[in-house]
Design an enzyme around this catalytic site. Structure first.
Site, PDB file in Angstrom:
ATOM      1  CE  LYS A  46       4.279  -1.061   7.993  1.00 28.11           C
ATOM      2  NZ  LYS A  46       3.479  -0.688   6.857  1.00 28.11           N
ATOM      3  N   GLY A  83      -4.948  -2.408   5.370  1.00 29.14           N
ATOM      4  CA  GLY A  83      -4.161  -3.546   4.882  1.00 29.14           C
ATOM      5  C   GLY A  83      -4.852  -4.882   5.125  1.00 29.14           C
ATOM      6  NE  ARG A  84      -6.730  -4.468  11.231  1.00 30.12           N
ATOM      7  CZ  ARG A  84      -6.157  -3.280  11.327  1.00 30.12           C
ATOM      8  NH1 ARG A  84      -5.055  -3.030  10.622  1.00 30.12           N
ATOM      9  NH2 ARG A  84      -6.662  -2.339  12.095  1.00 30.12           N
ATOM     10  CG  HIS A 123      -3.826 -36.652  16.508  1.00 21.26           C
ATOM     11  ND1 HIS A 123      -4.008 -37.956  16.868  1.00 21.26           N
ATOM     12  CD2 HIS A 123      -4.810 -36.364  15.607  1.00 21.26           C
ATOM     13  CE1 HIS A 123      -5.032 -38.457  16.199  1.00 21.26           C
ATOM     14  NE2 HIS A 123      -5.537 -37.509  15.429  1.00 21.26           N
ATOM     15  CE  LYS A 162      -3.628   2.085   2.836  1.00 17.70           C
ATOM     16  NZ  LYS A 162      -4.553   1.867   3.951  1.00 17.70           N
ATOM     17  CD  GLU A 214       9.295  -6.062   7.263  1.00 21.41           C
ATOM     18  OE1 GLU A 214       9.019  -4.955   6.755  1.00 21.41           O
ATOM     19  OE2 GLU A 214       9.090  -6.331   8.459  1.00 21.41           O
ATOM     20  CD  GLU A 269      -2.299  -5.118  11.661  1.00 19.76           C
ATOM     21  OE1 GLU A 269      -1.424  -5.997  11.562  1.00 19.76           O
ATOM     22  OE2 GLU A 269      -2.612  -4.378  10.727  1.00 19.76           O
TER      23      GLU A 269
HETATM   24  C1  G6Q Z   1      -2.577  -4.045   8.015  1.00 13.80           C
HETATM   25  C2  G6Q Z   1      -1.337  -3.431   8.454  1.00 13.80           C
HETATM   26  C3  G6Q Z   1      -0.071  -4.094   7.964  1.00 13.80           C
HETATM   27  C4  G6Q Z   1       0.272  -3.763   6.520  1.00 13.80           C
HETATM   28  C5  G6Q Z   1       1.702  -4.194   6.258  1.00 13.80           C
HETATM   29  C6  G6Q Z   1       2.125  -3.938   4.844  1.00 13.80           C
HETATM   30  O1  G6Q Z   1      -3.678  -3.659   8.319  1.00 13.80           O
HETATM   31  O2  G6Q Z   1      -1.348  -2.087   8.198  1.00 13.80           O
HETATM   32  O3  G6Q Z   1      -0.104  -5.490   8.116  1.00 13.80           O
HETATM   33  O4  G6Q Z   1      -0.609  -4.382   5.653  1.00 13.80           O
HETATM   34  O5  G6Q Z   1       2.550  -3.553   7.151  1.00 13.80           O
HETATM   35  O6  G6Q Z   1       2.039  -2.591   4.517  1.00 13.80           O
HETATM   36  P1  G6Q Z   1       2.222  -2.108   3.035  1.00 13.80           P
HETATM   37  O7  G6Q Z   1       1.124  -2.704   2.229  1.00 13.80           O
HETATM   38  O8  G6Q Z   1       2.159  -0.613   3.073  1.00 13.80           O
HETATM   39  O9  G6Q Z   1       3.556  -2.612   2.572  1.00 13.80           O
END
Ligand code: G6Q
Length: 550
Positions: free
Chosen positions: A512, A275-276, A392, A214, A220, A361
């Protein structure tokens, strides 16, 4: 003050319905599910609901009619309906980020109208979906060629958190419907092992990377994206290859273009998609390539059907509301710390991991919308594994431990891989577990089996362990959409009652920035002047020592 925030002016613990529930709790605390079922032959029927092809049996919960009545009153008094309306109408209910929360717009039909700052966002949503479909079809029809003219056979999504968990969960869940001639991989971890292991058997000439981020700044993802770039260029040795082997999914066109990806190959989304909550946006591009646009649209239709159900069904017949209320009941009144999600379907193996982000989250917050420290527990820990594997291992604790662990058992009546008696055995386990957890085994029953006295306590099961059972006919894209939206809106219901912002993630933002300070201290040639605590300083020195000696 907006409608959405009015409702949190009275703290939860001071609301009349909450106090009534606390009082009622005393009469229910020690009641056993054995008694509740014995006294009421109609219980299974009364505490179950069928909607949209999902059968939701919540009768094996420690609730009575009165519990339900009071929980529903809490939902009403807490303004769940007002907040829901505020969300659907594009109000900025994510108050700490001053953003609308409109993942529901991502699955709205073409002719719908949802306004953000006075502008209907649905046409843009469909414009992106159409572009995704055109691109997905090109790949699926082997018409999108790599730089050397070979069709793309491998798709690697690079993203993390919300830009990874949805795509990987959906791919695994819908693998049965996917184009088997193509390979899909998901790289998220900054640990190079993730990239190396995911690509070691792939030919760069046939591989497309989707950089999903986003912000297009996440450490990462950017690190993995640059590694992927090098991996392609090492083999193809021409910058022009980037355009054929990389596309981006992002809200940051500038960042995408700086990376070297043509913005013509970028699929956008919007700041009102968390994001989620983004698996229905362009973040779902890998899913669409895997299952094709038609089935992707079936998944969106499933999401949308649950959105409509959530918005219109009366609370006592509302799946997400009931599920959210049951979660609150154990979390806030029985001191349950966790919820186990146990899908009896191998395709849902990443579903618990996906739900961990969605639930934890969203509702892992300790202040209310107003910024006051909460005076009650908020979101529980979600965890789980597919059945029957968990039986199990950790089910021992659910059956006989000292902790109360409410469980969601998810099963399907028809297997996507019918083979011998596998499915009957699988589903027999779902029903048997729910039965055993609820009713247990009394010392008398154990004795009657001929167990010696000393062994009886060990073989006794107290029961009274609550479960929800969710049963559907078959795992399809449509049902997956409904299941995910069910949990999304259950999370929403809980967050609204707790008066928290379920849509920000300041704890993630912290992560971050933290590591960025330490990276140069690990890399500098000169011994750095360390100003952390003594533990962190020692760890850094130890790492530097090993690094220098390798
Ligand atoms: C989700 C969070 C988080 C995010 C990641 C990736 O709700 O905000 O999990 O999706 O940190 O972020 P980017 O899409 O900006 O790389």
């Amino acid at each position: 003050m907006s409608k959405a925030s009015v409702v949190e002016t009275q703290p939860l613990v001071d609301r009349a319905s909450w106090k009534a529930l606390q009082k009622h709790m005393e009469t229910v605390r020690n009641v056993h599910l054995r008694t509740l079922f014995a006294e009421d032959p109609g219980r299974a029927e009364r505490f179950s609901l069928e909607a949209l092809g999902l059968y939701f049996d919540y009768s094996k919960n420690r609730i009575t009619n009165e519990t339900l009545r009071l929980l529903l009153a809490v939902a009403e008094e807490s303004g769940v309906r007002e907040r829901m309306e505020a969300m659907f109408s594009g109000e900025k209910i994510n108050v700490t980020e001053d953003r609308a929360v409109l993942h529901v717009a991502l699955r709205a039909p073409r002719n719908a109208s949802i306004l953000v700052d006075g502008k209907n966002v649905v046409p843009e949503v469909h414009e992106v979906l159409d572009r995704m479909a055109a691109f997905a079809n090109q790949l699926r029809d082997a018409k999108w060629l790599g730089f050397t003219g070979k069709p793309i056979r491998n798709v690697v999504n690079i993203g993390i958190g919300g830009s990874d968990l949805g795509p990987v969960m959906a791919y695994e869940a819908l693998r049965h419907y996917s184009k088997r001639e193509m390979t899909f991989r998901f790289v998220s971890n900054v640990d190079a092992t993730d990239f190396v292991e995911s690509t070691h058997d792939l030919n760069p000439e046939e591989t497309l990377f989707i950089i999903s981020s986003k912000t297009f700044t996440t450490l990462e993802t950017m690190t993995n994206a640059h590694t992927a770039r090098k991996w392609i260029l090492d083999k193809l040795r021409d910058e022009k290859a980037i355009a054929r082997h990389f596309v981006a999914v992002s809200t940051n066109a500038e960042g995408v273009s700086k990376f070297g990806i043509d913005t013509a190959n970028m699929f956008g989304f919007w700041d009102w998609v968390g994001g989620r909550y983004s698996m229905d946006s362009a973040i779902g591009l890998s899913t669409m390539i895997a299952i094709g646009p038609d089935q992707f649209h079936q998944m969106l239709a499933g999401f949308h059907a649950m959105d409509e159900h959530f918005r219109t069904a009366p609370f006592e017949k509302n799946l997400p509301v009931l599920m959210g209320l049951v979660t609150i009941w154990y979390n806030n009144f029985f001191g349950a710390q966790t919820v186990a999600v146990l899908p009896y379907d191998q395709y849902l193996k990443r579903f618990p991991a996906y739900l961990q982000q969605l639930t934890m989250e969203s509702n892992g917050k300790h202040v209310t919308l107003r910024g006051d420290h909460v005076r009650y527990e908020t979101g529980p820990i979600f965890w789980g594994e597919p059945g029957t594997n968990g039986q199990h291992s950790f089910y021992q604790m659910i059956h006989q431990g000292t902790k109360l662990i409410p469980c969601d058992l998810i099963g399907f009546c028809r297997s996507l891989n019918p083979l011998g008696e596998h499915q009957d055995l699988l589903i027999a386990n779902v029903f048997a577990q729910a039965e055993a957890l609820a009713f247990g085994k009394t010392p008398e029953q154990v004795k009657a089996e001929g167990t010696p006295d000393w062994l009886v306590p060990h073989r006794t099961f107290e029961g009274n362990r609550p479960t929800n059972t969710i049963l559907a006919e078959r795992l399809t894209p449509d049902i997956l959409g409904k299941l995910v939206a069910l949990y999304e809106h259950s999370v929403f219901t809980q967050g609204a009652i707790w008066s928290i912002d379920s849509f920000d993630q300041w704890g993630v933002e912290l992560g971050k920035v933290l590591a960025k300070k330490i990276v140069p201290e690990l890399q500098s040639a000169q011994e750095p002047k360390l100003e952390h605590d003594s533990s962190t300083n020692t760890l850094i020195r130890r790492y530097r020592k090993f690094k220098a000696s390798s």
